[in-house]
Design a protein around this motif. Structure first.
Motif, PDB file in Angstrom:
ATOM      1  N   ALA A  80       3.230   7.855  -8.208  1.00  0.00           N
ATOM      2  CA  ALA A  80       3.604   7.056  -7.046  1.00  0.00           C
ATOM      3  C   ALA A  80       2.713   7.403  -5.854  1.00  0.00           C
ATOM      4  N   VAL A  81       2.486   8.706  -5.652  1.00  0.00           N
ATOM      5  CA  VAL A  81       1.646   9.129  -4.535  1.00  0.00           C
ATOM      6  C   VAL A  81       0.227   8.607  -4.739  1.00  0.00           C
ATOM      7  N   TRP A  82      -0.233   8.705  -5.952  1.00  0.00           N
ATOM      8  CA  TRP A  82      -1.595   8.278  -6.256  1.00  0.00           C
ATOM      9  C   TRP A  82      -1.765   6.763  -6.032  1.00  0.00           C
ATOM     10  N   LEU A  83      -0.879   5.987  -6.611  1.00  0.00           N
ATOM     11  CA  LEU A  83      -1.019   4.544  -6.492  1.00  0.00           C
ATOM     12  C   LEU A  83      -0.870   4.091  -5.049  1.00  0.00           C
ATOM     13  N   ASP A  84      -0.007   4.792  -4.332  1.00  0.00           N
ATOM     14  CA  ASP A  84       0.173   4.454  -2.921  1.00  0.00           C
ATOM     15  C   ASP A  84      -1.166   4.547  -2.199  1.00  0.00           C
ATOM     16  N   SER A  85      -1.897   5.625  -2.477  1.00  0.00           N
ATOM     17  CA  SER A  85      -3.172   5.797  -1.768  1.00  0.00           C
ATOM     18  C   SER A  85      -4.253   4.897  -2.348  1.00  0.00           C
ATOM     19  N   ALA A  86      -4.169   4.590  -3.628  1.00  0.00           N
ATOM     20  CA  ALA A  86      -5.203   3.760  -4.232  1.00  0.00           C
ATOM     21  C   ALA A  86      -5.016   2.287  -3.877  1.00  0.00           C
ATOM     22  N   GLU A  87      -3.787   1.857  -3.762  1.00  0.00           N
ATOM     23  CA  GLU A  87      -3.538   0.430  -3.586  1.00  0.00           C
ATOM     24  C   GLU A  87      -3.191   0.053  -2.151  1.00  0.00           C
ATOM     25  N   HIS A  88      -2.976   1.023  -1.317  1.00  0.00           N
ATOM     26  CA  HIS A  88      -2.639   0.774   0.094  1.00  0.00           C
ATOM     27  C   HIS A  88      -1.485  -0.211   0.249  1.00  0.00           C
ATOM     28  N   ASN A  89      -0.489  -0.108  -0.594  1.00  0.00           N
ATOM     29  CA  ASN A  89       0.561  -1.120  -0.548  1.00  0.00           C
ATOM     30  C   ASN A  89       1.888  -0.581  -0.015  1.00  0.00           C
ATOM     31  N   GLY A  90       1.867   0.627   0.515  1.00  0.00           N
ATOM     32  CA  GLY A  90       3.110   1.172   1.069  1.00  0.00           C
ATOM     33  C   GLY A  90       4.132   1.495   0.008  1.00  0.00           C
ATOM     34  N   LEU A  91       3.647   1.885  -1.181  1.00  0.00           N
ATOM     35  CA  LEU A  91       4.534   2.158  -2.301  1.00  0.00           C
ATOM     36  C   LEU A  91       5.533   3.264  -1.986  1.00  0.00           C
TER      37      LEU A  91
END
Ligand code: SF4
Lengths: 362, 220
Positions: B192-203
């Motif tokens: 979750a932390v990774w995708l948040d930073s990779a996708e910039h989507n406020g996950l």
């Protein structure tokens, strides 16, 4: 009341030096053990004054004679033990006088002469593999004997874990195909008194119940009398307060052990086992395993040799992980390995994706 | 940077069950480990440590059960991001995403698994996790119903397990599955932390507020 019938149980007890007072005390004990109101003590006394000594045969198969020992080893037998002594024990391999052909004759005599009237007590498991050759008495297989003797009797009492569900002869991999009476003979009146060994008070209680009411006590789904096997050991254990308080023996002989704390961490199976040990106890109600500082091993639980081991730990080991691998060690290891894997992944990620931008969705 | 919309993804029941589960799993683990192996030394003569631990364990267990029921209901009543279909790779599109996300996680592709709701990888993992939750509930109630007279609903919730499984084995797996759940939780937070930073989507923020910032080109 000196009007006991000649040859009745009470009569024989009296001849064995049991006073009226002791006899009445015993009847009250039986009423209590059978969870009956005190008023039933009188009813039991009446029944024992009239009842003829029942004919009993005691069969031993794949056993350690532990139930017999438990019956015989009392230094000062009380009435409960005497009752089993004075019943007409017509056949009991360990303690009877006749041997060889004569011994076998006394068994066949009972089966012939008292057909449908005698009580059979079975001790030990019955092997069924390879035609049952792993246990034979007088040239006949245990299977044959048990079918004939139990089948022709009035009722059968299976004493000990082995006669109930095979006990340790049936422990995995069960090389002899050992089974309990309930799985070998069908259609008989059967009461199971599992435990290693069965408690003499419970055996007597079953007989007394039968003599008083003419029926066997009510059983649970596994054929064990509810009065003896209805309550969890843990719920009647004198160390229970220490369990709730969090006071545990952590090592044999440590401070807690000397203070009589709970044996839960030493693998006590009291929380999984149903039996009246804490209340009835052993050897004239002197003590019982947990009372003397050793955890319960769950000997009255189904297939206890397979399901209650290791006796000195809470949990089984994880198969294939070596002798010291408890579930908790392996599980914690798994969680740590996952964290380490993620850390490694993070490092690879840092080197691989350095300065790169992820591809945008198209 | 592409234009992004603020979209309401995680409805209240999803976030509620997520956080109550989070806290109850921690409580259940801490107390459960104590019950299995009482690690604390007695605090005082009059302590009631095991009693308290068991009380917390059971209370948290009931709370957890309620959350599972709510989430199960919401899999049918909630929005499409909460629907049961996102947990099973039934459609071809979903199966493709499963492969795509896996490749990204193994550094075999540089395209993050853009998804408005769950990625298919996450969905499948949560399905397995959900089965583990169910197992913990059943086995927990099986252990709890190892008594003489058991309330009917305990039988329904797990007592039936005792019909074909011995209590030691049930306890053993009750322990083991806890560690499996921990492992999944660790991977979950990491990704979750990774995708948040990779996708910039406020996950990461979305599990608190419910909103994600998406381009609208994500699948589903
Ligand atoms: S000694 Fe065994 S039976 Fe007694 S309270 Fe402790 S765990 Fe229960």
């Amino acid at each position: 009341m000196g009007d006991a019938k000649e040859g009745s149980i009470y009569d024989s007890l009296r001849k064995n030096g049991v006073s009226r007072r002791e006899f009445m005390k015993f009847c009250s004990l039986m009423a209590a053990t059978l969870a009956l109101p005190v008023s039933f003590a009188g009813k039991i006394a009446e029944a024992l004054e009239k009842a003829e000594r029942p004919h009993v045969v005691w069969l031993e198969f794949q056993d350690c004679a532990g139930n017999t020992e438990s019956l015989l080893r009392s230094s000062k037998p009380n009435v409960a033990e005497l009752i089993l002594d004075i019943i007409s024990l017509d056949y009991h391999e360990t303690i009877m006088a006749p041997a060889g052909k004569q011994a076998e004759k006394s068994l066949s005599d009972v089966v012939k002469n008292y057909k449908g009237k005698y009580i059979t007590i079975v001790e030990g498991a019955i092997p069924t593999k390879d035609g049952g050759v792993y246990c034979t008495v007088g040239g006949r297989t245990a299977q044959d004997i048990v079918k004939e003797v139990c089948g022709n009797g009035l009722a059968t009492i299976a004493v000990g874990a082995c006669a109930w569900d095979g006990g340790w002869p049936a422990a995995s991999p069960n090389p002899t195909g050992a089974k309990g009476v309930k799985d070998v003979v069908s259609g008989i009146k059967l009461i199971n008194l599992p435990g290693c060994p069965a408690n003499v008070v419970n055996i007597t209680g079953t007989v007394v119940h039968f003599l008083t009411f003419g029926s066997l006590p009510l059983t649970d789904s596994m054929g064990r009398p509810l009065v003896f096997y209805g309550e969890k050991i843990h719920d009647h254990c004198e160390r229970r307060a220490h369990f709730d308080a969090g006071q545990y023996v952590r090592q044999w002989g440590d401070e807690g052990h000397r203070l009589g704390w709970c044996l839960y961490q030493m693998g006590c199976k009291g929380p999984e086992t149903f039996k009246n040990c804490p209340t009835v106890r052993w050897n004239q109600s002197t003590n019982w395993p947990v009372g003397s500082g050793h955890g319960c091993i769950g000997c009255a639980a189904p297939r206890f040799w397979d399901t209650m081991t290791p006796f000195y730990r809470r949990l089984e080991n994880v198969p294939g992980f070596g002798v010291d691998s408890t579930a908790d060690k392996v599980g914690a290891g798994l969680a740590i390995a996952t964290a380490a894997g993620l850390a490694a992944h993070r490092i690879i990620r840092a080197t691989k994706t350095k300065g790169e931008k992820p591809e945008e969705e198209k | 940077m592409t234009e992004r919309k603020r979209v309401y993804i995680w409805e209240v029941p999803v976030r509620l069950t997520h956080w109550v589960n989070f806290f109850s799993i921690i409580a259940l683990s801490v107390t459960g480990i104590y019950i299995g192996n009482p690690y604390l030394h007695p605090l005082s003569e009059s302590s009631f440590t095991m009693g308290t631990m068991r009380f917390i364990h059971l209370t948290a267990a009931y709370l957890f059960l309620m959350m599972i029921i709510i989430r199960l209901y919401w899999a049918f009543a909630g929005n499409r991001y909460a629907n049961w279909r996102v947990f099973l790779p039934l459609k071809k599109r979903q199966r493709q995403d499963l492969g795509g996300a896996t490749r990204y996680y193994l550094f075999m592709s540089k395209k993050p698994p853009y998804a408005a709701g769950h990625t298919m990888c996450a969905g499948a993992a949560y399905f397995v996790l959900f089965l583990m939750f169910l197992f913990q509930i059943f086995s927990g109630f099986a252990l709890w119903s190892y008594a003489r007279s058991v309330p009917f609903f305990h039988m329904v919730l797990g007592g039936w397990m005792l019909g074909f499984w011995n209590v030691s084995a049930i306890r053993f797996w009750h322990h083991m599955v806890m560690y499996f759940i921990w492992a999944i939780a660790l991977v979950h937070v990491y990704l979750a932390v990774w995708l948040d930073s990779a996708e910039h989507n406020g996950l990461m923020g979305s599990i608190f507020g419910g909103y994600k910032f998406i381009t609208g080109k994500e699948w589903e």
